[in-house]
Design an enzyme around this catalytic site. Structure first.
Site, PDB file in Angstrom:
ATOM      1  N   LYS A 127      -0.348  77.690 -13.443  1.00  0.00           N
ATOM      2  CA  LYS A 127      -1.151  76.474 -13.905  1.00  0.00           C
ATOM      3  C   LYS A 127      -1.873  75.653 -12.501  1.00  0.00           C
ATOM      4  O   LYS A 127      -2.097  75.856 -11.647  1.00  0.00           O
ATOM      5  CB  LYS A 127       0.010  75.265 -14.392  1.00  0.00           C
TER       6      LYS A 127
HETATM    7  P1  NAD Z   1      -7.149  67.695 -24.697  1.00  0.00           P
HETATM    8  O1  NAD Z   1      -7.575  67.112 -23.181  1.00  0.00           O
HETATM    9  O2  NAD Z   1      -8.700  68.218 -25.529  1.00  0.00           O
HETATM   10  O3  NAD Z   1      -6.419  65.966 -25.133  1.00  0.00           O
HETATM   11  C1  NAD Z   1      -5.522  65.541 -24.790  1.00  0.00           C
HETATM   12  C2  NAD Z   1      -5.229  64.298 -25.584  1.00  0.00           C
HETATM   13  O4  NAD Z   1      -4.200  63.951 -25.717  1.00  0.00           O
HETATM   14  C3  NAD Z   1      -6.570  63.642 -26.390  1.00  0.00           C
HETATM   15  O5  NAD Z   1      -6.253  62.962 -27.140  1.00  0.00           O
HETATM   16  C4  NAD Z   1      -5.908  62.130 -25.596  1.00  0.00           C
HETATM   17  O6  NAD Z   1      -6.143  60.640 -26.122  1.00  0.00           O
HETATM   18  C5  NAD Z   1      -4.398  62.242 -25.932  1.00  0.00           C
HETATM   19  N1  NAD Z   1      -3.997  60.967 -24.177  1.00  0.00           N
HETATM   20  C6  NAD Z   1      -3.832  61.403 -23.201  1.00  0.00           C
HETATM   21  N2  NAD Z   1      -3.397  59.816 -23.099  1.00  0.00           N
HETATM   22  C7  NAD Z   1      -2.534  59.811 -23.842  1.00  0.00           C
HETATM   23  C8  NAD Z   1      -1.831  59.030 -24.072  1.00  0.00           C
HETATM   24  N3  NAD Z   1      -1.273  57.946 -23.024  1.00  0.00           N
HETATM   25  N4  NAD Z   1      -1.374  58.266 -25.265  1.00  0.00           N
HETATM   26  C9  NAD Z   1      -1.803  59.081 -26.433  1.00  0.00           C
HETATM   27  N5  NAD Z   1      -2.488  60.305 -26.299  1.00  0.00           N
HETATM   28  C10 NAD Z   1      -2.551  60.862 -25.141  1.00  0.00           C
HETATM   29  O7  NAD Z   1      -6.185  68.531 -23.436  1.00  0.00           O
HETATM   30  P2  NAD Z   1      -5.578  69.523 -25.199  1.00  0.00           P
HETATM   31  O8  NAD Z   1      -6.136  70.573 -25.135  1.00  0.00           O
HETATM   32  O9  NAD Z   1      -5.269  69.340 -27.024  1.00  0.00           O
HETATM   33  O10 NAD Z   1      -3.861  69.126 -25.011  1.00  0.00           O
HETATM   34  C11 NAD Z   1      -3.008  68.947 -25.403  1.00  0.00           C
HETATM   35  C12 NAD Z   1      -1.823  69.448 -24.921  1.00  0.00           C
HETATM   36  O11 NAD Z   1      -1.418  70.756 -25.513  1.00  0.00           O
HETATM   37  C13 NAD Z   1      -1.194  69.134 -23.480  1.00  0.00           C
HETATM   38  O12 NAD Z   1       0.586  69.933 -23.071  1.00  0.00           O
HETATM   39  C14 NAD Z   1      -1.797  71.127 -23.338  1.00  0.00           C
HETATM   40  O13 NAD Z   1      -1.124  71.147 -22.443  1.00  0.00           O
HETATM   41  C15 NAD Z   1      -0.793  71.251 -23.968  1.00  0.00           C
HETATM   42  N6  NAD Z   1      -1.679  72.984 -24.213  1.00  0.00           N
HETATM   43  C16 NAD Z   1      -3.230  72.916 -24.611  1.00  0.00           C
HETATM   44  C17 NAD Z   1      -3.888  74.348 -25.078  1.00  0.00           C
HETATM   45  C18 NAD Z   1      -4.711  74.023 -25.241  1.00  0.00           C
HETATM   46  O14 NAD Z   1      -5.966  75.475 -25.615  1.00  0.00           O
HETATM   47  N7  NAD Z   1      -6.500  73.404 -24.672  1.00  0.00           N
HETATM   48  C19 NAD Z   1      -2.469  75.367 -25.129  1.00  0.00           C
HETATM   49  C20 NAD Z   1      -1.386  75.247 -25.226  1.00  0.00           C
HETATM   50  C21 NAD Z   1      -0.610  73.925 -24.631  1.00  0.00           C
END
Ligand code: NAD
Length: 441
Positions: A127
């Site tokens: 990561k």
């Molecule tokens: P992203 O940046 O697209 O979205 C993040 C979201 O979290 C946003 O909607 C933001 O408003 C919200 N957020 C941030 N701070 C917040 C708070 N204090 N309270 C409420 N909401 C809050 O990120 P993502 O890619 O959707 O990733 C989200 C999760 O999924 C993370 O844990 C990431 O590690 C995991 N993940 C992502 C992927 C991927 O393909 N993008 C794959 C596996 C796991």
């Protein structure tokens, strides 16, 4: 807060003591290692495997000086943690967030090792992160920072060695800049395959059909496989969502196609509610324009407390780590907690919810769709192929269903929670590979 007295925490303390590394019980990395060791202890794997999994192989820390649009300079701190590569090249996202810390990146790298092993992908775990608020800089600054970060990583990444992807705060545009920078440094004989250095690229530049929605799509396949056994029907469900970024918004759009109803959403801009359902597609369009769910016209604004306490069938955290703590858990009223985000549930919250009879579907199972379609993208890049979305979706479904079945079988065999079962299945696979390969020299 009281300290943890479970055998798993004691195991983690003993291991860190042996490694002369010390952590407190409330540290996310300590908690994640404890959980992994609980699974390792249930399997009785060799002690050396527990030691190996308790620390990353490499922890890279760097600083990128970048000139901003107004002529001033800023120094951005970056991390790349390469946890394990016994199954194949290191693999894991790059996060842009102003609060990111090394222990968080170590935790996420360890979870990537577990996730790839559970899905039986030929990848290890890694990561990366950059301490930056991507919303607070211009597009030109974001591009300069990204190119500088890629140059700073140098040969620590590569299509055969360590392959980043999007995560919180990063997207396909950032992956395109990373790939382009890496290709510019690559020797001419390797330029064709060099774009495989990152996945989650735009479709026009070596990306895969279905990658953007992949994490949400994978999660829906897991629900398809597991919910009927819990007496639930996907088309008749209500749910809450934390986060409306890539994972949250795609999960919502795909669940809407299946007939589920989104009752409440909370993101960094606020929380909203609609008793008969929020239109996931319209909300995605609103968030694309405004940056958050606040101001969405067809829903009521609610407090964070009301958000957590609204009764639903599924509660789906899809934002950052640790957003479901014990206080929140006491408010939550749901049948199943579906971990779309990584490490969203604290150990105290998990125990409280399990005691209350709430099923918890663990993150390394639920959100493995992203890395799985990343693997398909990497394969397509290596073979100069382009697969149709139907092909990608069908292959993704097979991987997700296979992983879900392994978790159920392990939970039955060890009589344990699905989280411990998911780690145990991953560890059993890693153990077999270590035994076949041996530990060098
Ligand atoms: P992203 O940046 O697209 O979205 C993040 C979201 O979290 C946003 O909607 C933001 O408003 C919200 N957020 C941030 N701070 C917040 C708070 N204090 N309270 C409420 N909401 C809050 O990120 P993502 O890619 O959707 O990733 C989200 C999760 O999924 C993370 O844990 C990431 O590690 C995991 N993940 C992502 C992927 C991927 O393909 N993008 C794959 C596996 C796991």
């Amino acid at each position: 807060m009281e300290s943890c007295n479970t055998p798993a925490c004691q195991s983690a303390r003993d291991i860190f003591h042996e490694l002369e590394d010390y952590y407190d019980d409330h540290n996310l990395y300590f908690q994640t290692v404890s959980s992994v060791l609980e699974a390792a202890n249930a399997l009785e794997v060799p002690h050396r495997l527990k030691l190996i999994l308790s620390q990353p192989k490499n922890e890279i820390m760097f600083h990128c000086p970048v000139q901003m649009d107004d002529g001033t300079w800023q120094l951005f701190k970056g991390y790349r943690v390469q946890h394990n590569n016994v199954l194949g090249p290191y693999k894991g996202g790059i996060r842009y967030h102003p609060e990111v810390k090394l222990d968080e990146v170590k935790t996420l790298a360890l979870l990537m090792t577990m996730k790839c092993a559970l899905a039986r992908l030929p990848y290890g775990g890694a990561k990366g992160a950059l301490k930056i608020d991507p919303r607070a800089v211009s597009r030109a600054e974001l591009q300069r920072v990204t190119r500088r970060l890629t140059a700073a990583l140098g040969n620590n990444i590569g299509p055969d060695y360590d392959i980043p992807a999007p995560d919180v705060g990063t997207n396909c545009q950032i992956m395109a800049w990373m790939a382009d920078t890496y290709i510019n440094f690559a020797e001419s004989s390797t330029k064709v395959t060099a774009r495989g250095v990152v996945t989650g690229k735009p479709l026009e530049f070596g990306g895969s059909a279905g990658r953007e929605k992949a994490t949400g799509q994978g999660l829906v396949y897991v629900l398809d496989e597991l919910l009927p056994g819990m007496g639930m029907e996907i088309g008749k469900l209500s749910y809450s969502l934390i986060g409306y970024g890539n994972v949250g918004s795609w999960t919502a759009r795909l669940l809407q196609q299946r007939g589920s109803t989104l009752i409440t959403v909370m993101d960094h801009t606020g929380a909203i509610f609609h008793e008969t359902g929020i239109d996931a597609q319209k909300l995605a369009e609103h968030v694309k324009v405004t940056g958050g769910v606040a101001g969405y016209p067809d829903a009521e604004v609610i407090s964070s407390e009301t958000f957590y306490s609204t009764p639903v069938d599924l509660f789906i955290p899809a934002a950052l780590e640790q957003m479901v703590d014990l206080e929140h858990a006491k408010l939550i009223s749901c049948k199943v907690l579906v971990e779309a985000a990584n490490a969203p549930t604290t150990p105290h919250a998990e125990q409280y919810l399990l005691d209350k009879g709430v099923a918890i579907l663990p993150a390394i199972l639920c959100n493995a769709g992203g890395v799985t379609v990343s693997y398909f993208e990497w394969k397509q890049n290596r073979q100069s192929e382009t697969w149709d979305e139907e092909v990608v979706d069908e292959r993704l479904r097979k991987v997700m269903v296979g992983s879900a079945k392994r978790v159920l079988e392990m939970a039955d065999r060890l009589k344990c929670s699905m989280r411990v079962a998911s780690y145990a299945s991953a560890i059993e696979h890693l153990d077999k590979v270590y035994k076949m390969r041996g530990v060098f020299p």
